[in-house]
Design a protein around this motif. Structure first.
Motif, PDB file in Angstrom:
ATOM      1  N   UNK A  64      -5.660 -10.095  10.202  1.00  0.00           N
ATOM      2  CA  UNK A  64      -6.241 -10.759   9.048  1.00  0.00           C
ATOM      3  C   UNK A  64      -6.713  -9.729   8.027  1.00  0.00           C
ATOM      4  N   UNK A  65      -6.757 -10.148   6.762  1.00  0.00           N
ATOM      5  CA  UNK A  65      -7.186  -9.227   5.718  1.00  0.00           C
ATOM      6  C   UNK A  65      -8.647  -8.823   5.880  1.00  0.00           C
ATOM      7  N   UNK A  66      -9.473  -9.717   6.361  1.00  0.00           N
ATOM      8  CA  UNK A  66     -10.904  -9.432   6.463  1.00  0.00           C
ATOM      9  C   UNK A  66     -11.242  -8.552   7.657  1.00  0.00           C
ATOM     10  N   UNK A  67     -10.637  -8.853   8.810  1.00  0.00           N
ATOM     11  CA  UNK A  67     -11.009  -8.159  10.040  1.00  0.00           C
ATOM     12  C   UNK A  67      -9.884  -7.308  10.636  1.00  0.00           C
TER      13      UNK A  67
ATOM     14  N   UNK B  42      -2.285  -8.426   3.326  1.00  0.00           N
ATOM     15  CA  UNK B  42      -1.610  -8.307   4.622  1.00  0.00           C
ATOM     16  C   UNK B  42      -0.097  -8.408   4.489  1.00  0.00           C
ATOM     17  N   UNK B  43       0.380  -9.252   3.590  1.00  0.00           N
ATOM     18  CA  UNK B  43       1.830  -9.367   3.409  1.00  0.00           C
ATOM     19  C   UNK B  43       2.401  -8.080   2.813  1.00  0.00           C
TER      20      UNK B  43
ATOM     21  N   UNK C 159      -3.487 -14.037  13.784  1.00  0.00           N
ATOM     22  CA  UNK C 159      -4.582 -14.743  13.152  1.00  0.00           C
ATOM     23  C   UNK C 159      -4.488 -14.882  11.641  1.00  0.00           C
ATOM     24  N   UNK C 160      -3.334 -14.615  11.061  1.00  0.00           N
ATOM     25  CA  UNK C 160      -3.189 -14.728   9.602  1.00  0.00           C
ATOM     26  C   UNK C 160      -3.324 -16.189   9.202  1.00  0.00           C
ATOM     27  N   UNK C 161      -4.286 -16.454   8.323  1.00  0.00           N
ATOM     28  CA  UNK C 161      -4.636 -17.849   8.060  1.00  0.00           C
ATOM     29  C   UNK C 161      -4.007 -18.439   6.819  1.00  0.00           C
ATOM     30  N   UNK C 162      -3.648 -17.645   5.846  1.00  0.00           N
ATOM     31  CA  UNK C 162      -3.161 -18.182   4.581  1.00  0.00           C
ATOM     32  C   UNK C 162      -1.656 -18.458   4.636  1.00  0.00           C
ATOM     33  N   UNK C 163      -1.260 -19.700   4.378  1.00  0.00           N
ATOM     34  CA  UNK C 163       0.179 -20.023   4.380  1.00  0.00           C
ATOM     35  C   UNK C 163       0.974 -19.147   3.425  1.00  0.00           C
ATOM     36  N   UNK C 164       0.368 -18.800   2.284  1.00  0.00           N
ATOM     37  CA  UNK C 164       1.079 -17.962   1.322  1.00  0.00           C
ATOM     38  C   UNK C 164       1.417 -16.596   1.876  1.00  0.00           C
TER      39      UNK C 164
END
Length: 270
Positions: free
Chosen positions: A221-224, A251-252, A127-132
């Motif tokens: 994900x960073x939030x959850x 997360x990275x 679920x990681x959402x950020x392309x970066x």
């Protein structure tokens, strides 16, 4: 061979390139964009065969780079098209464009299509959402010698130009796949790959588990963080020690820390 030349920013061919920034267009055409000299060079070295290469001599740092990369792309069958500066700036999607933009086949693969060694090291991003972040994890996976990166419940696709950019082209050098969480867990279980879930809600440190066998390190994900489905199904849960006031790491960064612990253990075992 004489290259085609496009000078008008309103050329229909350039409009088709801009359209590839949209996920639906990438999925329908099974194509994506690859921009940048370094990224293109890495992709070519990894065996990628661009369909088209658009280049702008006005933006290139030196003529030798132009000749080498354009010829390398042409030698594997790419059509090469020279653009004027205004035309290239129309299609470039990043700041500081260096005059190279290629159209390549999208990376669409399921985990079952991955070819893994006997003792694989895999990274799973749920679920990681950020392309970066995805791009940064790919760079770590490439540097650590990971055998694959799997996106579970992907929010973005591997062909997203910003993922390609953030990965510095390593999305083409590291085998990648995408699937649902259930499919990903089933795939790992069927192949005897131990799933190591990262979470702050455990007493087990990432340095206290054996990462030398077939293993998949999972981050969320960073939030959850990881979903309950993943945490329940994981073979072991680990945390990274933190002594500051923040309650989570990027997360990275988390992925890199645990991946390199696996690298350390594996190098010690040899």
């Amino acid at each position: 061979m004489q290259d085609s030349l496009i000078t008008s920013p309103s050329n229909p061919r350039l409009k088709a390139l801009v359209a590839l920034r949209r996920r639906r267009q990438r999925e329908d055409s099974r194509l994506t964009l690859l921009e940048g000299y370094d990224e293109l060079g890495l992709a070519l070295a990894a065996g990628v065969r661009p369909r088209e290469l658009y280049f702008c001599p006005e933006l290139m740092l030196d003529a030798a780079e132009q000749r080498d990369v354009v010829e390398a792309a042409r030698s594997v069958g790419a059509q090469t098209i020279q653009l004027s500066r205004s035309a290239f700036e129309k299609v470039a999607y990043r700041e500081g464009a260096d005059g190279f933009l290629a159209v390549v086949a999208s990376i669409e693969r399921s985990p079952d299509e991955l070819s893994l060694p006997e003792r694989p090291l895999v990274l799973i991003a749920e679920g990681v959402e950020k392309p970066g972040n995805l791009g940064a994890m790919l760079r770590t996976a490439d540097a650590a010698g990971a055998d694959a990166v799997v996106a579970a419940e992907p929010v973005t696709d591997w062909g997203n130009p910003n993922v390609v950019r953030a990965s510095k082209g390593t999305v083409f050098s590291v085998p990648v796949a995408a699937a649902t969480t259930r499919e990903t867990l089933g795939w790992a279980g069927a192949r005897g790959i131990r799933v190591v879930a990262t979470t702050p809600d455990t007493d087990t440190l990432h340095t206290e588990v054996d990462l030398t066998g077939p293993v998949a390190i999972a981050v969320g994900t960073e939030k959850y963080g990881l979903t309950d489905e993943f945490l329940v199904a994981a073979d072991v849960r680990v945390r990274i020690p933190m002594v500051g006031k923040a309650n989570s790491l990027n997360v990275a960064t988390s992925a890199a820390i645990v991946m390199y612990e696996a690298v350390r253990q594996r190098s010690t075992r040899l």
